[in-house]
Design an enzyme around this catalytic site. Structure first.
Site, PDB file in Angstrom:
ATOM      1  N   THR A  34       0.809  -1.217   0.000  1.00  0.00           N
ATOM      2  CA  THR A  34       0.000   0.000   0.000  1.00  0.00           C
ATOM      3  C   THR A  34       0.837   1.260   0.000  1.00  0.00           C
ATOM      4  OG1 THR A  34      -1.833  -1.066   1.100  1.00  0.00           O
ATOM      5  CG2 THR A  34      -1.653   1.298   1.415  1.00  0.00           C
TER       6      THR A  34
ATOM      7  N   TYR B   2      -8.176   0.198  -3.110  1.00  0.00           N
ATOM      8  CA  TYR B   2      -7.187   0.850  -3.968  1.00  0.00           C
ATOM      9  C   TYR B   2      -6.312  -0.244  -4.591  1.00  0.00           C
ATOM     10  CZ  TYR B   2      -4.757  -0.184   0.291  1.00  0.00           C
ATOM     11  OH  TYR B   2      -4.273  -0.855   1.380  1.00  0.00           O
TER      12      TYR B   2
ATOM     13  N   THR C  55       1.518  -4.408   4.158  1.00  0.00           N
ATOM     14  CA  THR C  55       1.386  -4.671   5.607  1.00  0.00           C
ATOM     15  C   THR C  55       0.802  -6.047   5.893  1.00  0.00           C
ATOM     16  OG1 THR C  55      -0.822  -3.679   5.633  1.00  0.00           O
ATOM     17  CG2 THR C  55       1.062  -2.228   6.097  1.00  0.00           C
ATOM     18  N   ASP C  56       0.189  -6.693   4.923  1.00  0.00           N
ATOM     19  CA  ASP C  56      -0.489  -7.966   5.217  1.00  0.00           C
ATOM     20  C   ASP C  56       0.474  -9.042   5.691  1.00  0.00           C
ATOM     21  OD1 ASP C  56      -3.149  -7.903   2.669  1.00  0.00           O
ATOM     22  OD2 ASP C  56      -2.764  -6.734   4.479  1.00  0.00           O
TER      23      ASP C  56
ATOM     24  N   LYS D 188      -0.052  -7.880  12.984  1.00  0.00           N
ATOM     25  CA  LYS D 188      -1.063  -6.926  12.507  1.00  0.00           C
ATOM     26  C   LYS D 188      -2.328  -7.186  13.315  1.00  0.00           C
ATOM     27  CE  LYS D 188      -2.885  -4.979   8.197  1.00  0.00           C
ATOM     28  NZ  LYS D 188      -2.912  -5.065   6.702  1.00  0.00           N
TER      29      LYS D 188
ATOM     30  N   GLU E 247      -1.499 -29.581  26.847  1.00  0.00           N
ATOM     31  CA  GLU E 247      -2.754 -30.099  26.276  1.00  0.00           C
ATOM     32  C   GLU E 247      -2.558 -31.382  25.476  1.00  0.00           C
ATOM     33  OE1 GLU E 247      -5.490 -27.649  27.969  1.00  0.00           O
ATOM     34  OE2 GLU E 247      -5.830 -29.350  26.611  1.00  0.00           O
TER      35      GLU E 247
HETATM   36  N1  DGL Z   1      -2.542  -5.861  -0.360  1.00  0.00           N
HETATM   37  C1  DGL Z   1      -2.043  -5.466   0.951  1.00  0.00           C
HETATM   38  C2  DGL Z   1      -0.526  -5.718   1.017  1.00  0.00           C
HETATM   39  O1  DGL Z   1       0.171  -5.482  -0.002  1.00  0.00           O
HETATM   40  C3  DGL Z   1      -2.311  -4.016   1.212  1.00  0.00           C
HETATM   41  C4  DGL Z   1      -2.096  -3.709   2.659  1.00  0.00           C
HETATM   42  C5  DGL Z   1      -0.974  -2.717   2.887  1.00  0.00           C
HETATM   43  O2  DGL Z   1       0.134  -2.784   2.281  1.00  0.00           O
HETATM   44  O3  DGL Z   1      -1.195  -1.900   3.792  1.00  0.00           O
HETATM   45  O4  DGL Z   1      -0.062  -6.154   2.079  1.00  0.00           O
END
Ligand code: DGL
Length: 356
Positions: free
Chosen positions: A39, A53, A119-120, A192, A313
């Site tokens: 992003t 986006y 971020t993913d 995250k 467990e």
């Molecule tokens: N498609 C997600 C990624 O590239 C967008 C999320 C982001 O980068 O904030 O991880």
């Protein structure tokens, strides 16, 4: 003053200014930005588009041009290593990135590295590099939760802070860091925690390592598990990584996915169990059979915080299972993949989960 004298005075001033600038730049750290997409490099249809986006559109040179203030904190160079949305990150991308990071950090004219990233899967890349970077120099991974075209895009300030942090002597020896939203997280423990807000990256119970404030890094915690320069993992000669998959625990679950992963040749399985890594009566026989067939089994938890206790467990000693300690399933998968490049001995692997 005659023109000749004026010209010579001007030449002297120019020379002095040039050397002053050169001196100032010599004092600045050399930071290389490796761009991978996400992003932070995303574009939206309008300035208010913050979901829906397109990620991974803007190149590294434009990311750098968008933040002219970078020149005040570091001598910056940029490389576009690849350009992807990070949900598409693969082991091949990780191996390419780790090898490039290690090549650059071995150079005396590189003081730190920033990686721009979606971020993913930042938390996974951060842990993978925490285990494979062979240097104490700072490596900072940065992303954004709003595309570059949005009002109050967070990418530019996150990039500015990340370059400042990567050039900071205080960041040396801290392991791979993830920095967004003025916060500093450790690569091992960061995750995250929100699908869309700017403060999404947290280390829920163990906490931030520190903050970015007033153009400086402020640290309050150290990571005590082994990382980077102390790592025993070496990917320099690897072209692939062993296949490790994750099965998820939930009420009324079954072993169908587990059996399919094993049939497809998985060398390791991470079980993201309910609670303290509990195994349902439906799943346990499949895990036992997989272990007997030589597949490494790690009991992790879907909970996300706390220690998965060995012989809690399940009787791990008897079943020859490994427990993930505090690593969530996606991070446990990374450590098991790298562990399997060195050994298939479950006792040795359990030791690695208590070391990194
Ligand atoms: N498609 C997600 C990624 O590239 C967008 C999320 C982001 O980068 O904030 O991880």
């Amino acid at each position: 003053m005659t023109m000749t004298k004026f010209a010579s005075a001007l030449a002297v001033c120019t020379a002095l200014l040039t050397s002053a600038v050169a001196f100032a730049q010599d004092k600045l750290p050399n930071v290389t930005i490796l761009a991978t997409g996400g992003t932070i490099a995303g574009t939206g249809a309008t300035s208010t588009t913050t979901i829906g986006y397109t990620a991974a559109k803007v190149g590294v040179e434009r990311l750098i041009e968008a933040v002219p203030e970078l020149k005040k904190v570091a001598n910056v160079k940029g490389e576009q290593v690849f350009q992807i949305a990070s949900e598409n990150m693969t082991n091949d991308h990780w191996l390419k990135l780790a090898k490039r990071v290690n090549e650059l950090l071995a150079q005396s004219d590189v003081d730190g590295i920033v990686i721009t990233h979606g971020t993913d899967t930042i938390e996974e890349t951060a842990y993978f590099l925490n285990l494979t970077v062979k240097s104490a120099k700072p490596v900072v991974i940065v992303g954004a939760m709003r595309p570059s075209t949005a009002i109050s895009a967070d990418g530019p300030v996150n990039l500015y802070n990340a370059v400042t942090l990567a050039g900071s002597k205080d960041a040396v020896g801290k392991g791979v860091l993830v920095s967004l939203n003025d916060q500093i997280n450790a690569g091992r423990d960061v995750t995250k925690t929100n699908t869309s807000t700017a403060d999404t990256f947290r280390t829920p119970e163990l906490g931030f390592l520190g903050y970015m404030q007033d153009n400086k890094a402020h640290f309050y915690r150290q990571v005590i598990r082994k990382h980077t320069a102390e790592t025993e993992f070496d990917v320099s000669k690897l072209d692939s990584l062993p296949q490790v998959d994750i099965v998820y625990g939930y009420a009324n679950n079954n072993r169908v996915a587990l059996d399919a992963f094993v049939k497809a040749g998985a060398k390791g399985i991470i079980h993201a169990g309910v609670g303290d890594g509990s195994l349902s009566n439906a799943m346990k026989p499949g895990l036992v059979e997989a272990r007997k067939a030589g597949v490494l089994i790690v009991r992790s938890s879907r909970v996300g915080n706390g220690i998965v206790a060995r012989n809690g467990e399940a009787n791990d000693d008897e079943l020859d299972f490994v427990v993930s300690d505090t690593l969530n399933a996606q991070k446990a998968r990374i450590l098991l993949m790298l562990a399997l490049t060195k050994t298939t001995d479950s006792k040795a692997i359990q030791k690695l989960f208590y070391t990194y």
